[in-house]
Write a protein that holds these residues in place. Structure first.
Motif, short mmCIF file in Angstrom:
data_model
loop_
_atom_site.label_atom_id
_atom_site.label_comp_id
_atom_site.label_asym_id
_atom_site.label_seq_id
_atom_site.Cartn_x
_atom_site.Cartn_y
_atom_site.Cartn_z
N LEU A 197 0.84 -1.20 0.00
CA LEU A 197 0.00 0.00 0.00
C LEU A 197 0.88 1.25 0.00
O LEU A 197 1.89 1.30 0.68
CB LEU A 197 -0.89 0.00 1.25
CG LEU A 197 -1.73 1.26 1.52
CD1 LEU A 197 -3.10 0.86 2.09
CD2 LEU A 197 -1.04 2.23 2.46
N THR A 198 0.50 2.23 -0.80
CA THR A 198 1.16 3.52 -0.67
C THR A 198 0.21 4.66 -1.03
O THR A 198 -0.78 4.45 -1.73
CB THR A 198 2.50 3.59 -1.43
OG1 THR A 198 3.24 4.70 -0.92
CG2 THR A 198 2.34 3.74 -2.92
N GLY A 199 0.53 5.83 -0.51
CA GLY A 199 -0.33 7.01 -0.72
C GLY A 199 0.46 8.18 -1.26
O GLY A 199 1.67 8.28 -1.03
N VAL A 201 5.04 -1.22 2.60
CA VAL A 201 4.70 0.16 2.25
C VAL A 201 5.88 0.85 1.55
O VAL A 201 6.84 1.27 2.20
CB VAL A 201 4.30 0.96 3.52
CG1 VAL A 201 3.81 2.35 3.15
CG2 VAL A 201 3.21 0.22 4.29
N THR A 261 0.27 12.39 -1.51
CA THR A 261 -0.41 13.60 -1.07
C THR A 261 -0.77 14.46 -2.29
O THR A 261 0.07 14.68 -3.15
CB THR A 261 0.51 14.38 -0.11
OG1 THR A 261 0.97 13.48 0.88
CG2 THR A 261 -0.23 15.51 0.55
N GLN A 267 10.01 9.11 4.88
CA GLN A 267 8.79 8.58 5.53
C GLN A 267 9.08 7.41 6.47
O GLN A 267 8.16 6.81 7.03
CB GLN A 267 7.79 8.11 4.47
CG GLN A 267 7.31 9.22 3.54
CD GLN A 267 6.47 10.24 4.27
OE1 GLN A 267 5.60 9.91 5.06
NE2 GLN A 267 6.76 11.50 4.03
N PHE A 312 -3.44 5.05 -3.14
CA PHE A 312 -4.50 6.03 -2.93
C PHE A 312 -4.00 7.46 -2.95
O PHE A 312 -2.82 7.74 -2.76
CB PHE A 312 -5.23 5.74 -1.61
CG PHE A 312 -4.41 6.03 -0.39
CD1 PHE A 312 -3.48 5.11 0.07
CD2 PHE A 312 -4.57 7.21 0.29
CE1 PHE A 312 -2.71 5.38 1.19
CE2 PHE A 312 -3.82 7.50 1.42
CZ PHE A 312 -2.88 6.57 1.86
N TYR A 372 -0.52 14.18 12.04
CA TYR A 372 -0.28 13.56 10.72
C TYR A 372 0.10 12.07 10.79
O TYR A 372 -0.48 11.25 10.08
CB TYR A 372 0.82 14.37 10.04
CG TYR A 372 1.17 14.04 8.61
CD1 TYR A 372 0.85 14.93 7.58
CD2 TYR A 372 1.86 12.88 8.27
CE1 TYR A 372 1.19 14.66 6.27
CE2 TYR A 372 2.21 12.61 6.96
CZ TYR A 372 1.87 13.50 5.96
OH TYR A 372 2.21 13.23 4.67
N LYS A 401 -0.49 20.42 4.14
CA LYS A 401 0.56 21.15 3.40
C LYS A 401 0.04 22.44 2.77
O LYS A 401 0.80 23.38 2.59
CB LYS A 401 1.12 20.25 2.29
CG LYS A 401 1.74 18.99 2.85
CD LYS A 401 2.66 18.33 1.83
CE LYS A 401 3.23 17.04 2.40
NZ LYS A 401 3.88 16.21 1.41
N VAL A 453 7.88 3.69 0.31
CA VAL A 453 7.90 5.15 0.59
C VAL A 453 9.31 5.68 0.39
O VAL A 453 10.28 4.92 0.31
CB VAL A 453 7.49 5.47 2.06
CG1 VAL A 453 6.00 5.46 2.24
CG2 VAL A 453 8.19 4.57 3.04
N HIS A 511 -4.68 14.29 3.68
CA HIS A 511 -3.33 14.67 4.13
C HIS A 511 -2.88 15.99 3.49
O HIS A 511 -2.09 16.73 4.07
CB HIS A 511 -2.31 13.58 3.74
CG HIS A 511 -2.06 12.59 4.83
ND1 HIS A 511 -2.41 11.27 4.74
CD2 HIS A 511 -1.49 12.74 6.04
CE1 HIS A 511 -2.06 10.64 5.85
NE2 HIS A 511 -1.51 11.51 6.65
N ASP A 569 -4.35 4.94 7.53
CA ASP A 569 -4.33 4.60 6.09
C ASP A 569 -3.80 3.20 5.86
O ASP A 569 -4.30 2.45 5.03
CB ASP A 569 -3.32 5.51 5.35
CG ASP A 569 -3.77 6.95 5.21
OD1 ASP A 569 -4.98 7.18 5.18
OD2 ASP A 569 -2.88 7.82 5.12
N ILE A 570 -2.73 2.91 6.59
CA ILE A 570 -1.99 1.66 6.34
C ILE A 570 -2.67 0.48 7.02
O ILE A 570 -2.86 -0.58 6.43
CB ILE A 570 -0.54 1.82 6.86
CG1 ILE A 570 0.18 2.93 6.09
CG2 ILE A 570 0.22 0.49 6.79
CD1 ILE A 570 1.53 3.34 6.67
N MET A 604 -1.74 8.67 8.94
CA MET A 604 -0.98 7.79 8.06
C MET A 604 -1.03 6.33 8.57
O MET A 604 -1.17 5.39 7.79
CB MET A 604 0.46 8.29 7.95
CG MET A 604 1.26 7.55 6.93
SD MET A 604 2.65 8.54 6.35
CE MET A 604 3.69 7.21 5.75
N1 TRP Z 1 3.05 10.85 3.98
C1 TRP Z 1 3.26 10.39 2.66
C2 TRP Z 1 4.13 11.38 1.89
O1 TRP Z 1 4.13 12.56 2.21
C3 TRP Z 1 1.95 10.18 1.93
C4 TRP Z 1 1.11 9.18 2.62
C5 TRP Z 1 -0.03 9.41 3.34
C6 TRP Z 1 1.37 7.78 2.69
N2 TRP Z 1 -0.50 8.24 3.85
C7 TRP Z 1 0.32 7.22 3.47
C8 TRP Z 1 2.38 6.95 2.18
C9 TRP Z 1 0.28 5.84 3.77
C10 TRP Z 1 2.32 5.59 2.47
C11 TRP Z 1 1.29 5.05 3.25
O2 TRP Z 1 4.80 10.97 0.98
#
Ligand code: TRP
Length: 335
Positions: A5-7, A151, A9, A157, A39, A135, A48, A153, A44, A142-143, A139
């Motif tokens: 999983l990764t996200g 994950v 912003t 991170q 996602f 924050y 910023k 990143v 998040h 999310d995970i 996060m």
């Molecule tokens: N914090 C991550 C970034 O700034 C983005 C992010 C938000 C993320 N939730 C996450 C990455 C969960 C991995 C898993 O790059």
């Protein structure tokens, strides 16, 4: 089994640094994983910046960029964080098993305090929102909600992943085994792509190269990469060459040897930049066409995301049922 999983912003436009440092490695990791979630971390992004149109535009751009670069929404569950309210529900639950002291140690929070310190401000928390402070919990939610264990990143991170593990372990200790402790996947061997001025590539430094623009704009941005003033014919050093850093990011070691040779032979900066342009352009041109097609068809992107959100919601709600039950939030008659 790996659940990846990764996200991302949604606070900007994808640049070449994102492509090399985040998109390419994540897409490769996804290839090797059984199950994957990707996602848009749109909630998040409020930490910023608070420009509604930026959040909105950036969501379309980032979603389009990932799809254009080969993310397969049939294989990877692709969704917006904001469409899965269970994430925010879990955020609250987790905030009660997270010690404030843990958050005090977060790099992002400490960096914000350091700025106040260096301005000799008496109030170390001046201008720091509770959102920034909390924050890491969002996060973690999310995970953990998707039981993910891998994950991908950036190295910045890493601490957030350690915190996620701490928070998950604390919850498991209090309420019984519920969460898997996830691991960060960090590609340490990747050279960091620098900005055109040699600093970290970042929107705020205005030194970034947009991932998808016109060929002409790409050429223009590449021409901005700073070099020394050596003339064609003079031997150039690859060490400390920002331009060489770009070649490193796009070429393998054998191909890189040929570029090194050109430096030694005294190739002109203009020719080297042309070479880099051809290289980058070739790598992204197909994706660029797909990107602009997606941008022109937001309904298509919306549909793809909604499809992913249906799947994500189901998994998240199943997990939340388990969590609510564990913490004692359940029906009074036991049904
Ligand atoms: N914090 C991550 C970034 O700034 C983005 C992010 C938000 C993320 N939730 C996450 C990455 C969960 C991995 C898993 O790059």
């Amino acid at each position: 089994m790996s659940i990846l999983l990764t996200g991302i912003t949604t606070s900007g436009t994808p640049h070449l640094g994102n492509y090399i440092g985040a998109m390419k490695p994540a897409l490769e990791f996804i290839q090797d994983s059984k199950e994957s979630f990707l996602f848009l971390a749109d909630y998040h992004s409020l930490i910023k910046q608070q420009d509604p149109s930026l959040t909105h535009d950036s969501s379309l751009k980032i979603a389009s960029a990932w799809l254009a670069c080969g993310l397969d929404p049939n294989k990877t569950c692709f969704y917006r964080q904001s469409k899965i309210p269970q994430i925010l529900e879990l955020n609250w639950v987790l905030s009660n098993v997270t010690s404030k002291g843990l958050l005090n140690r977060a790099h992002a929070y400490k960096a914000a305090q350091d700025i106040n310190k260096s301005n000799n401000d008496n109030d170390l928390d001046k201008g720091i929102s509770a959102g920034l402070f909390n924050y890491p919990i969002l996060m973690a939610a999310d995970i953990l909600i998707f039981n993910s264990n891998k994950v991908p990143v950036g190295s910045d991170q890493k601490q957030h992943l350690e915190m996620t593990r701490d928070i998950a372990a604390r919850f498991n200790h209090i309420y019984g085994e519920t969460f898997t402790l996830p691991e960060a996947m960090i590609s340490d061997d990747l050279p960091l792509l620098l900005g055109t001025d040699g600093k970290k590539m970042s929107k705020s430094y205005k030194n970034f190269i947009e991932l998808f623009s016109t060929e002409k704009q790409l050429q223009k941005s590449i021409n901005k990469i700073q070099t020394d003033s050596l003339e064609p014919g003079e031997i150039k050093s690859t060490k400390d060459s920002i331009l060489f850093n770009y070649f490193q990011a796009f070429l393998d070691s054998t191909e890189l040897k040929l570029i090194e040779k050109k430096y030694v032979e005294g190739a002109g900066w203009g020719d080297l930049k042309k070479l880099l342009f051809d290289l980058v352009n070739k790598e992204i041109s197909l994706s660029r066409d797909r990107y602009f097609n997606f941008i022109a068809d937001p309904t298509k992107v919306e549909e793809i995301l909604q499809e992913g959100e249906k799947r994500a919601l189901k998994i998240a709600e199943e997990k939340m049922i388990e969590i609510r039950e564990k913490i004692g939030i359940k029906s009074l008659n036991g049904k």
